[in-house]
Write a protein that holds these residues in place. Structure first.
Motif, PDB file in Angstrom:
ATOM      1  N   GLN A  66     -30.922 -37.098  -0.933  1.00 52.15           N
ATOM      2  CA  GLN A  66     -31.509 -38.206  -0.543  1.00 52.15           C
ATOM      3  C   GLN A  66     -31.238 -39.391  -1.192  1.00 52.15           C
ATOM      4  O   GLN A  66     -30.253 -39.330  -1.897  1.00 52.15           O
ATOM      5  N   PHE A  67     -31.652 -40.858  -0.669  1.00 50.89           N
ATOM      6  CA  PHE A  67     -31.231 -41.946  -1.310  1.00 50.89           C
ATOM      7  C   PHE A  67     -32.370 -42.580  -2.080  1.00 50.89           C
ATOM      8  O   PHE A  67     -33.513 -42.582  -1.472  1.00 50.89           O
ATOM      9  N   ASP A  68     -31.989 -42.992  -3.258  1.00 47.77           N
ATOM     10  CA  ASP A  68     -32.994 -44.029  -3.995  1.00 47.77           C
ATOM     11  C   ASP A  68     -32.450 -45.213  -4.101  1.00 47.77           C
ATOM     12  O   ASP A  68     -31.422 -45.591  -5.268  1.00 47.77           O
ATOM     13  N   GLY A  69     -32.392 -46.312  -3.181  1.00 44.57           N
ATOM     14  CA  GLY A  69     -31.646 -47.350  -3.063  1.00 44.57           C
ATOM     15  C   GLY A  69     -30.177 -47.022  -2.958  1.00 44.57           C
ATOM     16  O   GLY A  69     -29.628 -46.347  -1.994  1.00 44.57           O
ATOM     17  N   ASP A  70     -29.358 -47.352  -3.818  1.00 44.40           N
ATOM     18  CA  ASP A  70     -27.770 -47.285  -3.767  1.00 44.40           C
ATOM     19  C   ASP A  70     -27.472 -45.853  -4.330  1.00 44.40           C
ATOM     20  O   ASP A  70     -26.202 -45.507  -4.390  1.00 44.40           O
ATOM     21  N   MET A  71     -28.522 -45.313  -5.069  1.00 38.18           N
ATOM     22  CA  MET A  71     -28.201 -44.112  -5.852  1.00 38.18           C
ATOM     23  C   MET A  71     -28.294 -42.795  -4.680  1.00 38.18           C
ATOM     24  O   MET A  71     -29.258 -42.790  -3.882  1.00 38.18           O
ATOM     25  N   MET A  72     -27.198 -41.802  -4.883  1.00 42.74           N
ATOM     26  CA  MET A  72     -27.635 -40.660  -4.143  1.00 42.74           C
ATOM     27  C   MET A  72     -28.327 -39.440  -5.006  1.00 42.74           C
ATOM     28  O   MET A  72     -27.931 -39.471  -6.317  1.00 42.74           O
ATOM     29  N   VAL A  73     -29.315 -38.807  -4.718  1.00 45.04           N
ATOM     30  CA  VAL A  73     -29.968 -37.979  -5.353  1.00 45.04           C
ATOM     31  C   VAL A  73     -29.913 -36.617  -4.712  1.00 45.04           C
ATOM     32  O   VAL A  73     -30.116 -35.941  -3.608  1.00 45.04           O
ATOM     33  N   LEU A  74     -29.011 -35.827  -5.534  1.00 43.30           N
ATOM     34  CA  LEU A  74     -28.815 -34.192  -5.124  1.00 43.30           C
ATOM     35  C   LEU A  74     -29.726 -33.255  -5.995  1.00 43.30           C
ATOM     36  O   LEU A  74     -29.779 -33.448  -7.128  1.00 43.30           O
ATOM     37  N   THR A  75     -30.510 -32.344  -5.005  1.00 41.92           N
ATOM     38  CA  THR A  75     -31.421 -31.515  -5.467  1.00 41.92           C
ATOM     39  C   THR A  75     -30.889 -30.240  -5.207  1.00 41.92           C
ATOM     40  O   THR A  75     -31.012 -29.846  -4.067  1.00 41.92           O
ATOM     41  N   ALA A  76     -31.113 -29.062  -6.241  1.00 41.60           N
ATOM     42  CA  ALA A  76     -30.587 -27.758  -5.975  1.00 41.60           C
ATOM     43  C   ALA A  76     -31.675 -27.184  -6.560  1.00 41.60           C
ATOM     44  O   ALA A  76     -31.994 -26.977  -7.881  1.00 41.60           O
ATOM     45  N   ARG A  77     -32.695 -26.258  -5.748  1.00 43.61           N
ATOM     46  CA  ARG A  77     -33.924 -25.614  -6.271  1.00 43.61           C
ATOM     47  C   ARG A  77     -33.266 -23.992  -6.552  1.00 43.61           C
ATOM     48  O   ARG A  77     -32.750 -23.533  -5.663  1.00 43.61           O
ATOM     49  N   PHE A  78     -33.608 -23.283  -7.473  1.00 41.11           N
ATOM     50  CA  PHE A  78     -33.379 -21.998  -7.554  1.00 41.11           C
ATOM     51  C   PHE A  78     -34.192 -21.136  -6.940  1.00 41.11           C
ATOM     52  O   PHE A  78     -33.570 -19.887  -6.578  1.00 41.11           O
ATOM     53  N   ASP A  79     -35.204 -21.430  -6.115  1.00 36.65           N
ATOM     54  CA  ASP A  79     -35.796 -20.678  -5.527  1.00 36.65           C
ATOM     55  C   ASP A  79     -35.407 -20.622  -3.985  1.00 36.65           C
ATOM     56  O   ASP A  79     -36.065 -20.333  -3.000  1.00 36.65           O
ATOM     57  N   GLU A  80     -34.273 -21.500  -3.709  1.00 31.50           N
ATOM     58  CA  GLU A  80     -33.693 -21.709  -2.201  1.00 31.50           C
ATOM     59  C   GLU A  80     -32.172 -21.421  -2.253  1.00 31.50           C
ATOM     60  O   GLU A  80     -31.184 -22.190  -2.227  1.00 31.50           O
ATOM     61  N   PRO A  81     -31.928 -19.960  -2.365  1.00 33.02           N
ATOM     62  CA  PRO A  81     -30.591 -19.406  -2.621  1.00 33.02           C
ATOM     63  C   PRO A  81     -29.905 -19.391  -1.265  1.00 33.02           C
ATOM     64  O   PRO A  81     -30.453 -19.658  -0.374  1.00 33.02           O
ATOM     65  N   LEU A  82     -28.647 -19.889  -1.209  1.00 35.32           N
ATOM     66  CA  LEU A  82     -27.789 -19.700  -0.153  1.00 35.32           C
ATOM     67  C   LEU A  82     -27.496 -18.309   0.393  1.00 35.32           C
ATOM     68  O   LEU A  82     -27.839 -17.198  -0.446  1.00 35.32           O
ATOM     69  N   GLU A  83     -27.474 -17.961   1.568  1.00 39.04           N
ATOM     70  CA  GLU A  83     -27.236 -16.652   2.293  1.00 39.04           C
ATOM     71  C   GLU A  83     -25.937 -16.536   2.731  1.00 39.04           C
ATOM     72  O   GLU A  83     -25.615 -17.321   3.776  1.00 39.04           O
TER      73      GLU A  83
END
Length: 632
Positions: A608-625
């Protein structure tokens, strides 16, 4: 001293009963009794029985288990028969020692033989225990060479109990029949000492200590529960050597497993060197005629100059209490008074003079009942055995610190950080009131954090050993130095603006952590306590969202070597274990390193973006497969 040209005839002529031998003692004499498990029990029993025939006999000995309670006789006021002088460099704090504290003579063990040989303390008689003579008339002092050999060489009259159960130990352990005045043949079991009780704190301390011991180190180890646990923890080490005061069953087990080879000592290689043995009957059988073991007298084994000749000499000793400036009280343990036969200072100074040597002092954080801290503001009514200037590593079950070269404030903060959490607030307040901490210091929640040892890991990075571990309060200065060393672009990347000053209050959140809501993992290279911090990664919990914000910095010469990948893995592990939902990073689109780092996480990454800042979020309940892991 008269000698015979044919020693077997001389041996027969010198034979007497124990009663006859003790009848030779005269009023006012000073009598030495053989040490520790080599105590000549038959002679001591007879001495006690005949005690009322004497006046003013002074018994000289190392502190012992007192299987025959001579101090009880000495405490009787009815007849002035006996005084007991015990050599002991401890504090006499426990009740069983305090009652007889007037009998204690504080002295380093290496100095005792000089007292005897120079006749500054003349010995009129020495009661010793030996093995039967070999074909050449030599008898071994067996499990007790220490100061016993010097006493026998210095005494006017030597009375030897010849016991077939005494092992014949090689080295400088022998005395000839011609140099003994009286022979008393008496077979009996030698004194033995059982294994110290296992404790959880001992096991934790052992895990910390094992990290400090490199392959090829030479060890000295005191007796007690904690050293026993350490011996177990060392089972995966290689090519260790032994130069110690007393052999124990634990050391025997390491020799049997091949962990101890003595090949890399650099001094008396291929030999286990000690001055005595304290342990089980199996241990005494093990040392008998063993060509890999040599016993030498204390003036050699405890000589700091001899100790220093060993490579990587590590002194491991148990402390009873320590004050916040680093002064140390050592004592005998209630279950094993032999731990009070103290050569602590000899080995502390000898190990520090050794090439790559270390001295390590270990203490449980609390007394056995858990009601008092062993780390205290001051050592009230306790003798200082190790001065603060000689202390290097200190280990409790809550961590290890290196006090060498540290200021009093740094020492106080370090020791509070490894004290039991229940006593840290009190110690902090006491230290501040005593002026050991500056007025700007304030107690925080981090004061109660329990160091998560499970997160420690050593990795080889580009051919160099790097330790990844949680940050400690003692890392304050090192973390500041790390930030000051960063390139300008790395400072902007870490703090989102140009920054040239990193005062303590600005970076306190990095090292004042509670290991749950806020955690910092550092990568360090170098000697513990004086490591260089080469990378820092932190998370700070946003409790409203239950997400932890992360930030990283890596020294320029270490960039591109995967340090951040290893650190974020550890932060993720800790965050999951602490019930945190996931990780968040605030960055700029130009910071491709952070973006790549997050995208290698084994979880779905939302952007996501918050103004000029990029916000990266990784949730542990959403693992990749399938689940992928970050390459270290």
């Amino acid at each position: 001293m008269a000698t015979s040209s044919y020693w077997p005839d001389d041996y027969l002529a010198k034979q007497k009963t124990a009663a006859q031998a003790m009848a030779l003692l005269r009023r006012g004499q000073r009598v030495f009794i053989g040490s520790a498990c080599g105590e000549p029990q038959a002679l001591v029993r007879e001495l006690a029985q005949q005690s009322c025939n004497y006046t003013d006999i002074e018994v000289v000995r190392l502190m012992s288990l007192e299987t025959i309670p001579l101090t009880v006789i000495a405490n009787q006021s009815a007849c002035q028969t006996m005084n007991v002088r015990s050599f002991y460099l401890g504090s006499a704090k426990p009740r069983q020692l305090a009652v007889n504290r007037r009998f204690l003579t504080p002295i380093n063990l290496s100095a005792v033989p000089k007292l005897f040989k120079t006749r500054q303390m003349p010995l009129h008689a020495a009661l010793i225990q030996v093995s039967p003579p070999d074909d050449f008339g030599w008898m071994s002092l067996g499990v007790s060479v220490d100061v016993t050999l010097s006493a026998a060489q210095s005494a006017d009259v030597v009375i030897a109990q010849v016991n077939p159960r005494m092992p014949r130990v090689l080295g400088r352990s022998f005395i000839h029949v011609n140099d003994v005045d009286v022979i008393v043949e008496q077979e009996e079991e030698l004194l033995t000492v059982g294994m110290a009780p296992e404790t959880e704190s001992a096991q934790m301390i052992a895990r910390h200590v094992a990290k400090l011991i490199d392959d090829g180190s030479t060890l000295q180890m005191s007796l007690g529960a904690t050293p026993q646990a350490i011996l177990t923890a060392l089972s995966e080490k290689n090519d260790l050597g032994i130069h110690t005061q007393f052999l124990s069953d634990g050391i025997m087990n390491l020799i049997a497993k091949g962990v101890v080879t003595n090949r890399k000592k650099g001094f008396i290689e291929n030999k286990t060197v000690a001055s005595g043995a304290i342990g089980s009957a199996n241990l005494y059988e093990f040392v008998n005629d063993n060509p890999g073991i040599e016993f030498h007298p204390s003036e050699f084994v405890n000589d700091p100059f001899a100790i220093a000749r060993n490579r990587r000499m590590v002194a491991l000793n148990v402390a009873m209490a320590m004050d916040l400036t680093g002064q140390v009280a050592c004592d005998a343990m209630p279950y094993n008074l032999y731990t009070g036969v103290s050569g602590v200072m000899d080995f502390v100074r000898g190990s520090m003079a050794s090439r790559a040597g270390k001295n390590i002092l270990m203490l449980p954080s609390t007394t056995m009942d858990g009601k008092s801290s062993r780390i205290v503001l001051g050592l009230d009514n306790m003798a200082v055995v190790v001065p603060r200037g000689d202390v290097q590593y200190v280990v409790t079950e809550y961590g290890l610190v290196n006090l060498f070269g540290k200021s009093l404030q740094e020492r106080a903060l370090a020791l509070i950080s490894i004290a039991h959490p229940d006593f840290r607030d009190e110690l902090f307040d006491q230290a501040k009131a005593a002026g050991l901490l500056g007025p700007e210091r304030a107690a925080t929640e981090a004061l109660h954090g329990v160091y998560p040892l499970r997160l420690e890991e050593v990795r080889e990075v580009h051919g160099q050993q790097v330790l990844f571990r949680p940050a400690k309060p003692t890392d304050e200065r090192s973390i500041q130095e790390h930030f000051y060393s960063l390139d300008r672009k790395d400072v902007v990347s870490r703090f989102f603006h140009e920054k040239t000053s990193f005062v303590r209050t600005d970076v306190a959140s990095v090292f004042q952590v509670d290991y749950v809501k806020d955690l910092t993992i550092v990568a360090v290279a170098g000697e513990p306590g004086y490591e260089e911090i080469i990378a820092v990664g932190s998370y700070l919990l946003d409790e409203a969202k239950n997400l932890a914000e992360v930030a990283f910095s890596v020294a320029s010469e270490w960039q591109g070597r995967g340090l951040s990948s290893i650190i974020i893995n550890k932060l993720s592990q800790a965050a999951r274990e602490n019930g945190i939902l996931g990780l968040v990073a605030y960055t700029v689109p130009q910071n491709q390193n952070m973006i790549k780092l997050f995208n290698r996480l084994p979880y779905r990454v939302r952007t996501q973006f918050d103004g000029d800042m990029m916000v990266l979020t990784a949730r542990f309940d959403e693992p990749l497969e399938p689940v992928r892991s970050i390459a270290g």
